[in-house]
Design a protein around this motif. Structure first.
Motif, PDB file in Angstrom:
ATOM      1  N   ASP A  74       0.820  -1.215   0.000  1.00 62.81           N
ATOM      2  CA  ASP A  74       0.000   0.000   0.000  1.00 62.81           C
ATOM      3  C   ASP A  74       0.849   1.258   0.000  1.00 62.81           C
ATOM      4  OD1 ASP A  74      -2.227  -1.612   0.097  1.00 62.81           O
ATOM      5  OD2 ASP A  74      -2.593  -1.329   2.241  1.00 62.81           O
ATOM      6  N   LYS A 134      -8.921   3.605   4.605  1.00 62.00           N
ATOM      7  CA  LYS A 134      -8.922   3.942   3.193  1.00 62.00           C
ATOM      8  C   LYS A 134      -9.706   5.243   2.994  1.00 62.00           C
ATOM      9  CE  LYS A 134      -8.430  -0.695   1.232  1.00 62.00           C
ATOM     10  NZ  LYS A 134      -9.034  -1.723   0.349  1.00 62.00           N
ATOM     11  N   CYS A 172       0.421  -6.655   1.897  1.00 57.02           N
ATOM     12  CA  CYS A 172      -0.741  -6.064   2.546  1.00 57.02           C
ATOM     13  C   CYS A 172      -2.013  -6.894   2.376  1.00 57.02           C
ATOM     14  CB  CYS A 172      -0.965  -4.650   2.013  1.00 57.02           C
ATOM     15  SG  CYS A 172       0.365  -3.506   2.456  1.00 57.02           S
ATOM     16  N   ILE A 183      -5.413   0.932   4.940  1.00 55.46           N
ATOM     17  CA  ILE A 183      -4.106   1.079   4.308  1.00 55.46           C
ATOM     18  C   ILE A 183      -3.044   0.626   5.307  1.00 55.46           C
ATOM     19  CG2 ILE A 183      -2.469   2.726   3.314  1.00 55.46           C
ATOM     20  CD1 ILE A 183      -4.913   4.476   2.602  1.00 55.46           C
TER      21      ILE A 183
END
Length: 219
Positions: A74, A134, A172, A183
């Protein structure tokens, strides 16, 4: 412990004893880190803690992702092309670490075995994943970085040792499959250091003239 002593004592621990922090111990660290500043007091930093069977499963899943080339990152930690002075600093750190461990430059197997210890979290019994929601922007990554620094120093002040693991955050999707949302920024191994020789290793710091610029007049 005064602040200066805390900064000088903190280091990246690369081998932990068999000690698992309780939830109360972890919360005490977080309570100090929560005092960190953030833009408009957004406080975007989040931590997901792994221990016990969940920690073992995460390690196994990361090794599977590593061995099968399932990278999913990310936040990009490093440049596409290394340049000075960062290239030399990175090289020096790796060289001195392997020298401290008695691993020769041409011993690829030993170097690989040492690298794989990242995905066993250096035997730590507690692991934190630092993440943000996010939809947040780059500024929240800055806030999370401030929180991270204070978390590390808070842990040191309370008698614990840590190691930030950027390598873990190269996978991730694997981390998200283990229950972490948003994230992913990095992982943090937490525990108490062992007497292994690797924990005697310390990195160097840049000279003041390399990072400081005084601007007193603009023509």
């Amino acid at each position: 412990m005064i602040f200066k002593e805390c900064l000088e004592k903190r280091f990246s621990c690369r081998d932990f004893i068999d000690y698992e922090l309780s939830e109360d111990e972890l919360i005490k660290i977080v309570e100090l880190a929560k005092l960190s500043p953030s833009a408009t007091n957004m406080q975007p930093a989040k931590l997901s803690f792994f221990s016990g069977n969940a920690l073992i499963k995460l390690s196994d899943d990361l090794f599977f992702a590593l061995n099968n080339g399932l990278k999913s990152q990310d936040v990009k930690l490093y440049p596409n092309t290394w340049f000075e002075p960062y290239k030399s600093r990175r090289f020096e750190t790796g060289l001195r670490l392997y020298e401290a461990l008695g691993i020769k430059r041409d011993d690829k197997q030993k170097r690989l075995e040492q690298w794989h210890k990242n995905y066993k979290f250096f035997n730590a019994k507690n692991l934190a994943i630092l993440h943000i929601d996010k939809g947040l922007s780059e500024g929240s990554l800055l806030d999370a970085g401030i929180f991270l620094a204070n978390f590390l120093n808070a842990a040191t002040s309370l008698g614990y040792d840590t190691c930030v693991l950027g390598s873990v955050a190269e996978y991730c999707d694997t981390i998200r499959a283990n229950g972490v949302d948003g994230i992913i920024i990095c992982a943090i191994a937490i525990g108490k250091k062992s007497d292994d020789v690797v924990n005697n290793f310390r990195t160097t710091r840049a000279k003041n003239e390399e990072i400081i610029k005084f601007i007193k007049e603009i023509k």
